[in-house]
Design a protein around this motif. Structure first.
Motif, PDB file in Angstrom:
ATOM      1  N   GLU A   1       0.708  -1.210   0.007  1.00 18.92           N
ATOM      2  CA  GLU A   1       0.104   0.082   0.084  1.00 18.92           C
ATOM      3  C   GLU A   1       0.745   1.234  -0.086  1.00 18.92           C
ATOM      4  OE1 GLU A   1      -3.653   0.399   0.932  1.00 18.92           O
ATOM      5  OE2 GLU A   1      -3.539  -1.432  -0.019  1.00 18.92           O
TER       6      GLU A   1
ATOM      7  N   ARG B   1       0.828  16.067  -6.081  1.00 22.02           N
ATOM      8  CA  ARG B   1      -0.740  16.755  -6.487  1.00 22.02           C
ATOM      9  C   ARG B   1      -0.699  18.160  -7.123  1.00 22.02           C
ATOM     10  NH1 ARG B   1      -4.369  13.522  -3.470  1.00 22.02           N
ATOM     11  NH2 ARG B   1      -3.394  12.271  -1.968  1.00 22.02           N
TER      12      ARG B   1
ATOM     13  N   SER C   1      -0.487  -2.042  -4.791  1.00 22.98           N
ATOM     14  CA  SER C   1      -1.937  -2.126  -4.750  1.00 22.98           C
ATOM     15  C   SER C   1      -2.608  -0.962  -5.687  1.00 22.98           C
ATOM     16  CB  SER C   1      -2.571  -1.954  -3.477  1.00 22.98           C
ATOM     17  OG  SER C   1      -2.588  -0.535  -2.910  1.00 22.98           O
TER      18      SER C   1
ATOM     19  N   GLN D   1      -2.697   2.292  -5.247  1.00 23.84           N
ATOM     20  CA  GLN D   1      -3.868   3.023  -4.589  1.00 23.84           C
ATOM     21  C   GLN D   1      -3.257   4.466  -4.717  1.00 23.84           C
ATOM     22  OE1 GLN D   1      -4.681   4.739  -0.028  1.00 23.84           O
ATOM     23  NE2 GLN D   1      -3.361   2.963  -0.091  1.00 23.84           N
TER      24      GLN D   1
ATOM     25  N   GLN E   1      -5.169   7.529  -6.755  1.00 27.91           N
ATOM     26  CA  GLN E   1      -5.486   8.922  -5.759  1.00 27.91           C
ATOM     27  C   GLN E   1      -5.495   9.875  -7.057  1.00 27.91           C
ATOM     28  OE1 GLN E   1      -2.650   8.467  -2.908  1.00 27.91           O
ATOM     29  NE2 GLN E   1      -4.328   8.055  -1.309  1.00 27.91           N
TER      30      GLN E   1
ATOM     31  N   PRO F   1     -10.282  15.122  -4.431  1.00 24.85           N
ATOM     32  CA  PRO F   1     -11.052  14.253  -5.177  1.00 24.85           C
ATOM     33  C   PRO F   1     -12.514  14.138  -4.910  1.00 24.85           C
ATOM     34  CG  PRO F   1      -8.943  13.149  -4.491  1.00 24.85           C
ATOM     35  CD  PRO F   1      -9.139  14.093  -3.735  1.00 24.85           C
TER      36      PRO F   1
ATOM     37  N   ILE G   1     -13.369   9.177  -7.175  1.00 21.52           N
ATOM     38  CA  ILE G   1     -12.935   8.118  -6.760  1.00 21.52           C
ATOM     39  C   ILE G   1     -13.584   6.836  -7.233  1.00 21.52           C
ATOM     40  CG2 ILE G   1     -12.661   6.882  -4.504  1.00 21.52           C
ATOM     41  CD1 ILE G   1     -12.783   9.688  -3.206  1.00 21.52           C
ATOM     42  N   MET G   2     -14.928   6.965  -7.273  1.00 23.04           N
ATOM     43  CA  MET G   2     -15.529   5.873  -7.832  1.00 23.04           C
ATOM     44  C   MET G   2     -15.316   5.578  -9.416  1.00 23.04           C
ATOM     45  SD  MET G   2     -17.152   4.691  -5.291  1.00 23.04           S
ATOM     46  CE  MET G   2     -18.312   3.503  -5.809  1.00 23.04           C
TER      47      MET G   2
ATOM     48  N   LYS H   1     -11.443   3.728 -10.724  1.00 17.24           N
ATOM     49  CA  LYS H   1     -11.104   2.376 -10.934  1.00 17.24           C
ATOM     50  C   LYS H   1     -11.724   1.766 -12.222  1.00 17.24           C
ATOM     51  CE  LYS H   1     -15.178   0.574  -8.726  1.00 17.24           C
ATOM     52  NZ  LYS H   1     -15.785  -0.285  -7.948  1.00 17.24           N
TER      53      LYS H   1
END
Lengths: 600, 252
Positions: free
Chosen positions: B31, B39, B66, B68, B72, B186, B191-192, B195
């Motif tokens: 992670e 950013r 992962s 992650q 982001q 975000p 965020i949704m 992916k």
């Protein structure tokens, strides 16, 4: 002062292993929720709440919301901007169903967002919490037209909602309210009367406020049976959704409170300067109380979250202080050397107490949220019914036990700081002042205890509570198999026995001597809450052991889970077991001194 | 305008670091998070792409874990990502890193490449300039303001005295300082959606980069303890000593 750091590791562990989020992700409508997505949501939300909302906690306390000369409430510096960001980021409606424009998250994840908001800034969090309640009322009981007109902007957070219940002589006894609603020829109503204690009753964050008002129509039945519910917008909304005339709603004054200063608590007068404020009936006349009850569980759980959220916040702050503050000498240290207070056993005991409670509370809150999701989304009617019964049983415990503990932990947080904790600059005192309201509003904790004993224990002839006790028993049996947790298991067994005994006594008293049942209600709620907390820490410890045995996960974190459960078994559970004797006692001694002599 | 933003996943800075006792390299957990300084670059890229039409592609090198950190940056609004993950690249020096990134960027195509000034875990601070050289385009570094339009990019370059205004024709590489713009948070929807976005995974051999050049860390020592500060007793002349001290430190 300290910053708020979202405890993502413990949150995710509790979600997965105590509340069983994977089971929620199998429910209809939530299948898109893989663990990575949940992780992503929580870490970004956590960053938002800690960076944008938490820094306003102190200034909110110091400035408070104020009523300006034009009768408009002004929020503290920075709140407007932060609220705008909250709305833009889409967090407001994240756990509202997608069909109403929300994000479609289960409440099991939504409750984590609530927790983080409340840890960051409890006073601020109440604005979206009340909006949430208004949304729920409209979804469940509003007409098609009302949903069309109001829901979208409430869900995005562009508008806010309030709940206007309390009146000067109608608080816990809401049936005594006297606000009037008179039907007009066009089907609308005119509302007149004064409401008090209206949380976020006015503000400058949103362009409109949708008040939900309880009132009485002419000739309505007395008591709670005659109450109706109305939508009363601050600005009337035109059929095309634009804002129309200002409604006749006046903010008379704001209360000066012990805490949550940023949350404006308003005296609101409806229809002060004319025939009444314009209101629209929700559902049918004289059904308002029933509608209230459908919102009550989630509102009470929402307040229960405050106990958890503040416990988390004060724990973080107390640990940070104890690690840094050098004072006194630990046993065995050389005479010239002072040690950080974290090395003193009594300070350690306080920190561990907070730690154990925050994890027990987190387990209880998330588990209750899961049952709420199952009540709404489980496959079969029987599963939905059973989950609903668990929500009903756990809600008063979730609300009252969590907030009682929250107040105690905030007090302990001051204690860890010593003298400076009593001084406002440390910020420890603010948490104590803020959380002190939580045992009072949304049904006092005394009322929660009565609800638990009088309404919830008898559900299904005692079958529902038995089902919960059987689950605790099951975990205790599993714990007995683990050498490291044997002592903990024994203590949990004693707890289960005490609860069972207390339940039997209370159920038998409900018939013949209700006053004795009422006298035992509060000690019983505490006993039950403490044992449920032990059960959930036990579940967490077992999950931690399994992961350690499998060689997966972060071992210091997992070992800490086990140690925390053991501490709870040694220090917290035993102190609650004696409460069974308090439950057994009757109300006789409570009334042994005549009323008039109480003042002597 | 095709904007490429270089980003890096690093271990969460609020956690504890460990170094491999043999190689002295940072042990990278599965992670990892987006380097906070990235950013700013992502935000800058998004603003430019949104103002002039175009897309933002993230390019990253390192163990994907992962993903992650990449998610982001995608959640902020970037359109797609290219991640180069190759065990042979473990311990690459700045030049190899720049070669890998350049090859990946070349493959993607670009009008403007945006980077941070340095990563929070490695701090070499030379990759942006090397990247520009390898891509054979101008390097505009330490930007506190960026404007890109009509085939040109203009920046304010931070200096010790103030700033220089630097202009170049596109394509170009720009490195931005923290604070150049305020990075957006975000959105829940972002965020949704993240992916579902395309993430292309590549190896060094896909890019034809020679990975034989490595850096070796020969020794690691703990940072020296902070020394006690200087105490100046005020005998009426203390202000002069304070001024002198500040001048020595080039603060005034």
């Amino acid at each position: 002062m300290s910053e708020y750091r979202p405890p993502l590791e413990d949150i995710e562990f509790t979600l997965h292993h105590v509340a069983d989020l994977p089971a929620v992700a199998k429910l209809d409508g939530f299948q898109h929720l893989d663990p990575d997505t949940v992780s992503g949501i929580l870490s970004e939300a956590g960053r938002f709440f800690s960076e944008v909302i938490a820094p306003l906690n102190r200034i909110g306390d110091q400035q408070g919301s104020v009523l300006d000369e034009n009768g408009q409430v002004r929020t503290p510096d920075g709140f407007k901007e932060a609220y705008r960001k909250f709305v833009e980021a889409g967090w407001a409606g994240a756990h509202i169903p997608e069909e109403y424009g929300g994000g479609g998250l289960p409440y099991t994840v939504g409750i984590v967002l609530q927790e983080m908001f409340k840890s960051a800034n409890m006073a601020f969090s109440l604005c979206p919490l009340l909006t949430q309640a208004a949304i729920e009322a409209l979804i469940q009981h509003g007409s098609e037209e009302q949903r069309e007109l109001y829901l979208e902007k409430l869900v995005t957070g562009e508008w806010a909602g309030t709940m206007c219940l309390t009146e000067p002589h109608a608080g816990s006894d809401v049936g005594a309210l006297s606000t009037k609603a008179v039907r007009q020829d066009d089907g609308t109503y005119r509302i007149t009367g004064t409401k008090i204690f209206i949380t976020w009753g006015d503000q400058d964050l949103t362009e409109n406020i949708i008040h939900l008002v309880l009132a009485r129509t002419p000739g309505a039945a007395p008591g709670t049976k005659g109450i109706s519910m109305f939508v009363v917008p601050k600005y009337l909304v035109n059929p095309d959704g634009t804002l129309g005339e200002r409604n006749d709603i006046k903010i008379v004054s704001l209360e000066h409170k012990l805490g949550i200063h940023a949350s404006p608590t308003c005296v609101v007068s409806f229809g002060d300067s004319g025939e009444g404020a314009v209101g629209y009936l929700i559902g049918e006349e004289q059904s308002g109380m029933r509608y209230m009850f459908t919102m009550m569980n989630s509102a009470r759980i929402g307040v229960g979250v405050e106990g958890l959220a503040i416990t988390e916040r004060v724990y973080q702050q107390s640990v940070a202080y104890a690690l840094e503050r050098v004072q006194g000498r630990e046993v065995g240290a050389p005479p010239t050397q002072s040690t950080p207070i974290v090395r003193h056993p009594d300070v350690r005991r306080m920190l561990m107490t907070m730690r154990a409670y925050r994890e027990a509370l987190r387990g209880l809150l998330y588990l209750t949220a899961r049952y709420l999701d199952e009540e709404r989304h489980a496959d079969t009617p029987e599963e939905r019914k059973q989950a609903g019964e668990m929500v009903a049983l756990l809600t008063p415990i979730t609300k009252a036990w969590s907030t009682d503990v929250g107040v105690e932990m905030a007090s302990l947080g001051i204690q860890v700081h010593g003298g400076v904790g009593y001084i406002e600059e440390t910020g420890a005192a603010q948490h104590y002042r803020d959380v002190r309201i939580a045992p009072i509003y949304e049904g006092t904790n005394g009322i929660q205890a009565i609800d638990l004993v009088m309404r919830k224990l008898p559900m299904g002839g005692g079958e529902v509570v038995e089902r919960l006790i059987a689950q605790i028993d099951e975990t205790a049996a599993e714990l007995r198999q683990s050498p490291a947790l044997e002592d903990f298991a024994a203590c949990l067994d004693d707890g289960v026995e005490a609860v069972s005994e207390a339940v039997d006594i209370l159920l038998s008293r409900l018939q013949g001597s209700p006053n004795d049942a009422l006298a035992g209600a509060t000690p019983f709620l505490r006993l039950f809450g403490t044992v449920i907390g032990g059960w959930l820490l036990g579940k967490a410890a077992l999950a931690a052991q399994r992961q350690l045995a499998a060689g997966s996960g972060d071992s210091p974190f997992l070992e800490a889970k086990i140690a925390t459960a053991r501490f709870y078994g040694e220090q917290i559970l035993p102190s609650a077991l004696g409460l069974v004797d308090s439950v057994k006692a009757t109300s006789e001694v409570l009334f042994a001194i005549p009323d008039a002599d109480l003042a002597r | 305008m095709q904007v490429v933003v270089c980003v890096k996943q690093i271990p969460d800075p609020s956690g504890t670091y460990t170094l491999d006792p043999e190689t002295h390299f940072l042990v990278r957990p599965d992670e990892q998070v987006l380097d906070d300084t990235d950013r700013y670059g992502v935000e800058m890229g998004l603003q430019i792409a949104q103002a002039h039409g175009g897309s933002v592609t993230l390019v990253s090198m390192g163990p994907k874990g992962s993903m992650q950190g990449i998610r982001q940056a995608l959640a902020m609004g970037a359109d797609r990502a290219v991640v180069v993950d190759d065990a042979d690249l473990k311990g690459s020096d700045a030049l190899t890193t720049a070669q890998v990134l350049a090859a990946a960027i070349q493959r993607t195509g670009f009008d403007l490449v945006i980077t941070g000034t340095e990563s929070t875990d490695g701090y070499s601070g030379v990759v942006p300039q090397m990247l520009a050289e390898l891509l054979d385009v101008p390097a505009l570094t330490y930007a506190t303001e960026v404007e890109a339009r009509d085939g040109k990019v203009t920046i304010n370059r931070q200096t010790s005295a103030g700033y220089d205004v630097v202009e170049a024709s596109l394509p170009a590489v720009v490195s931005v300082t923290a604070g150049v713009v305020e990075p957006r948070y975000p959105t829940f929807k972002g965020i949704m959606d993240a992916k579902k976005k395309e993430v292309e995974e590549l190896t060094a051999s896909d890019l034809g980069v020679d990975t034989s050049l490595r850096q070796r860390v020969t020794a690691v020592e703990p940072a020296p303890e902070r020394e006690a500060g200087v105490k100046i007793e005020d005998d009426g002349e203390a202000h002069l000593k304070v001024v002198e001290l500040l001048q020595q430190k080039k603060v005034i």
